[in-house]
Write a protein that holds these residues in place. Structure first.
Motif, short mmCIF file in Angstrom:
data_model
loop_
_atom_site.label_atom_id
_atom_site.label_comp_id
_atom_site.label_asym_id
_atom_site.label_seq_id
_atom_site.Cartn_x
_atom_site.Cartn_y
_atom_site.Cartn_z
N GLU A 154 3.68 4.80 1.92
CA GLU A 154 3.08 5.83 1.95
C GLU A 154 1.72 5.82 3.06
OE1 GLU A 154 0.20 8.99 -0.47
OE2 GLU A 154 0.72 6.79 -1.29
N PRO A 155 1.79 6.41 4.11
CA PRO A 155 0.72 6.30 5.03
C PRO A 155 -0.61 6.76 4.37
CG PRO A 155 1.69 8.48 5.48
CD PRO A 155 2.56 7.66 4.48
N ALA A 156 -1.61 5.96 5.16
CA ALA A 156 -2.90 5.92 4.21
C ALA A 156 -3.45 7.73 4.68
CB ALA A 156 -4.09 4.93 4.96
N ALA A 157 -4.19 8.18 3.72
CA ALA A 157 -4.79 9.44 4.03
C ALA A 157 -5.75 9.37 5.18
CB ALA A 157 -5.34 9.81 2.71
N ASN A 158 -6.53 8.52 5.30
CA ASN A 158 -7.56 8.34 6.35
C ASN A 158 -7.31 7.44 7.42
OD1 ASN A 158 -9.89 8.24 8.06
ND2 ASN A 158 -11.32 8.94 6.52
N VAL A 159 -6.35 7.62 8.60
CA VAL A 159 -6.13 6.63 9.20
C VAL A 159 -7.06 5.71 9.96
CG1 VAL A 159 -4.66 6.18 11.37
CG2 VAL A 159 -4.00 7.82 9.70
N THR A 160 -8.17 6.49 10.40
CA THR A 160 -9.34 5.85 11.14
C THR A 160 -10.06 4.85 10.20
OG1 THR A 160 -9.75 7.76 12.32
CG2 THR A 160 -11.22 6.40 12.51
N THR A 161 -10.29 5.08 9.09
CA THR A 161 -11.06 4.25 8.00
C THR A 161 -10.23 3.41 7.71
OG1 THR A 161 -12.38 6.31 7.44
CG2 THR A 161 -12.18 4.18 5.95
N VAL A 162 -8.92 3.34 7.57
CA VAL A 162 -7.97 2.31 7.09
C VAL A 162 -7.74 1.31 8.23
CG1 VAL A 162 -5.75 1.63 6.52
CG2 VAL A 162 -6.63 3.75 5.33
N SER A 163 -7.64 1.85 9.29
CA SER A 163 -7.50 0.80 10.55
C SER A 163 -8.84 0.13 10.59
CB SER A 163 -7.26 1.71 11.86
OG SER A 163 -6.17 2.59 11.71
N ALA A 164 -9.90 0.47 10.27
CA ALA A 164 -11.17 -0.30 10.22
C ALA A 164 -11.05 -1.37 9.27
CB ALA A 164 -12.33 0.30 10.18
N GLN A 165 -10.41 -1.06 8.33
CA GLN A 165 -10.28 -1.82 6.90
C GLN A 165 -9.30 -3.06 7.12
OE1 GLN A 165 -9.57 0.95 3.86
NE2 GLN A 165 -11.54 0.62 2.91
N VAL A 166 -8.28 -2.80 7.91
CA VAL A 166 -7.32 -3.85 8.24
C VAL A 166 -7.59 -4.90 9.18
CG1 VAL A 166 -5.61 -2.41 7.30
CG2 VAL A 166 -5.89 -2.50 9.69
N VAL A 167 -8.77 -4.71 9.82
CA VAL A 167 -9.32 -5.62 10.93
C VAL A 167 -9.73 -6.92 10.23
CG1 VAL A 167 -10.93 -6.26 12.61
CG2 VAL A 167 -9.86 -3.93 12.49
N GLY A 168 -9.29 -8.32 10.81
CA GLY A 168 -10.20 -9.51 10.34
C GLY A 168 -8.98 -9.75 9.37
N THR A 169 -9.51 -10.43 8.19
CA THR A 169 -8.83 -11.08 7.05
C THR A 169 -8.13 -9.99 6.15
OG1 THR A 169 -10.43 -11.07 5.63
CG2 THR A 169 -10.13 -12.93 7.38
N HIS A 170 -8.27 -8.80 6.13
CA HIS A 170 -7.86 -7.75 5.18
C HIS A 170 -6.32 -7.13 5.59
CE1 HIS A 170 -11.60 -7.54 2.97
NE2 HIS A 170 -12.21 -7.32 4.20
N PRO A 171 -5.41 -7.64 5.14
CA PRO A 171 -3.97 -7.37 5.50
C PRO A 171 -3.61 -6.03 5.15
CG PRO A 171 -3.80 -8.62 3.50
CD PRO A 171 -5.29 -8.66 3.73
N ALA A 172 -4.55 -5.31 4.31
CA ALA A 172 -4.06 -3.72 4.03
C ALA A 172 -5.55 -3.21 3.44
CB ALA A 172 -3.20 -3.81 2.59
N PRO A 173 -5.53 -1.80 3.02
CA PRO A 173 -6.49 -1.06 2.57
C PRO A 173 -6.90 -1.72 1.24
CG PRO A 173 -5.03 0.41 3.74
CD PRO A 173 -4.40 -0.79 3.58
N VAL A 174 -8.14 -1.88 0.98
CA VAL A 174 -8.78 -2.33 -0.39
C VAL A 174 -7.82 -1.50 -1.56
CG1 VAL A 174 -10.72 -2.43 -1.92
CG2 VAL A 174 -11.01 -2.67 0.66
N GLN A 175 -7.52 -0.04 -1.63
CA GLN A 175 -6.97 0.35 -2.58
C GLN A 175 -5.66 0.56 -2.46
OE1 GLN A 175 -8.90 1.59 -5.20
NE2 GLN A 175 -10.78 1.00 -3.98
N ALA A 176 -4.92 -0.24 -1.63
CA ALA A 176 -3.51 -0.13 -1.51
C ALA A 176 -2.92 -0.82 -2.45
CB ALA A 176 -2.86 -0.93 -0.10
N THR A 177 -1.56 -0.47 -2.81
CA THR A 177 -0.81 -1.01 -3.78
C THR A 177 0.67 -1.70 -2.96
OG1 THR A 177 -1.21 0.71 -5.37
CG2 THR A 177 0.72 -0.72 -6.02
N VAL A 178 0.94 -2.90 -3.38
CA VAL A 178 1.80 -3.30 -2.65
C VAL A 178 3.19 -3.90 -3.82
CG1 VAL A 178 0.98 -4.11 -0.58
CG2 VAL A 178 0.94 -5.49 -2.53
N VAL A 179 4.48 -3.94 -3.59
CA VAL A 179 5.39 -4.35 -4.68
C VAL A 179 6.33 -5.36 -3.91
CG1 VAL A 179 6.97 -3.38 -6.03
CG2 VAL A 179 5.18 -1.87 -5.77
N GLN A 180 6.24 -6.48 -4.57
CA GLN A 180 7.42 -7.53 -4.26
C GLN A 180 8.40 -7.75 -5.34
OE1 GLN A 180 5.55 -10.80 -1.50
NE2 GLN A 180 3.43 -9.87 -2.58
#
Length: 303
Positions: free
Chosen positions: A196-222
């Motif tokens: 599901e795409p992030a609601a705020n693309v600009t904010t999320v793009s900033a959050q994934v820079v560096g060591t963050h592989p995903a937004p802080v609030q993101a949910t991932v399933v493996q």
């Protein structure tokens, strides 16, 4: 002085059977074993059918498969529609991420959500330029058609959860061929990424820079790794699991061997002449067991 000698005793029936002497006296000695021939024929046909099925799968995999992105998308949305969920849309960035992951798995020959250097699946999504809020990944290999693969996923609670998740709106598929994946010969590796795409693309793009592989609030399933039996690729709602069928086969064979163990004891230990009469029950026991063993063989792997 003459020594008395013991009179020679006539060999008993057990000795005659061990030495084959009864064969010369009774041409019908093999009659008790005739009824086993149909049962052996059933087992033999099962072995042949199992070998032909396995050989067919190997020959298909070595050449081409019936797995395609369009068919996977169609099968996915059929399952979602049946569950009254909205269809997923094929997304170019997610497709690029899934294909990159599939290519990497084939190139480095690993079977895991994370890469050998511990990169997560979500790093591929981020690298493809897709900012996400929730994401999931399904993996598979060993299947020869999209339908069989989809049934395999749908018979696993975790994989089915990814396919039917109401939060996902996009999907991407990656398909890669390996000449000898996991030392199992030619295989087709399939990667499906849901998001599901992030609601705020600009904010999320900033959050994934560096060591963050995903937004802080993101949910991932493996989903976990699992084997899929031939039984489970026949239908997406297979009522019987491979474990249940295997247990049933073991019980049926136990019944058969107990029944005929008593017959054989009479034939060999007690030396009683009789013909084993195989009723429909024996044919049914052997037939169901043989079919169960064939259907519980592994058809593919999911993760």
């Amino acid at each position: 002085m003459v020594l008395a000698t013991k009179p020679n005793r006539a060999p008993n029936i057990q000795h005659k059977k061990r030495s084959g002497l009864h064969h010369k006296q009774d041409e019908r000695y093999h009659k008790p074993y005739w009824p086993y021939l149909p049962l052996l024929a059933i087992v033999g046909l099962g072995i042949i059918f199992n070998g032909v099925w396995a050989q067919h799968l190997q020959s298909v995999l070595g050449d081409t498969t019936g797995i395609s992105t369009s068919q996977l998308l169609s099968d996915t949305n059929v399952q979602r529609s049946a569950d009254n969920e909205k269809n997923l849309t094929l997304n170019n960035e997610l497709s690029a991420a899934a294909q990159a992951k599939a290519n990497d798995m084939v190139k480095r020959n690993y079977w895991s959500h994370n890469t050998p250097d511990n990169k997560t699946p979500w790093s591929f999504i981020t690298a493809a330029g897709y900012p996400y809020q929730t994401a999931g990944e399904n993996l598979a290999y060993g299947f020869t058609s999209s339908n069989a693969l989809m049934n395999g996923w749908m018979n696993s609670a975790e994989h089915r959860g990814n396919i039917l998740d109401t939060s996902y709106t996009n999907v991407g598929f990656g398909i890669a061929q390996s000449p000898n994946f996991q030392n199992s010969g030619p295989e087709t590796v399939v990667v499906a990424m849901y998001a599901e795409p992030a609601a705020n693309v600009t904010t999320v793009s900033a959050q994934v820079v560096g060591t963050h592989p995903a937004p802080v609030q993101a949910t991932v399933v493996q989903p976990p790794a699992a084997k899929v039996s031939r039984l489970q690729i026949i239908s997406s709602n297979t009522p019987l699991s491979a474990f249940v069928v295997s247990s049933l086969c073991a019980i049926l064979m136990l019944i058969f061997f107990v029944r005929h163990g008593l017959f054989l004891r009479r034939a060999f230990a007690r030396s009683e002449a009789f013909v084993v009469h195989h009723r429909l029950l024996d044919v049914l026991l052997v037939s169901v067991t043989t079919l169960g063993i064939v259907l519980t063989r592994t058809a593919g792997f999911i993760h």
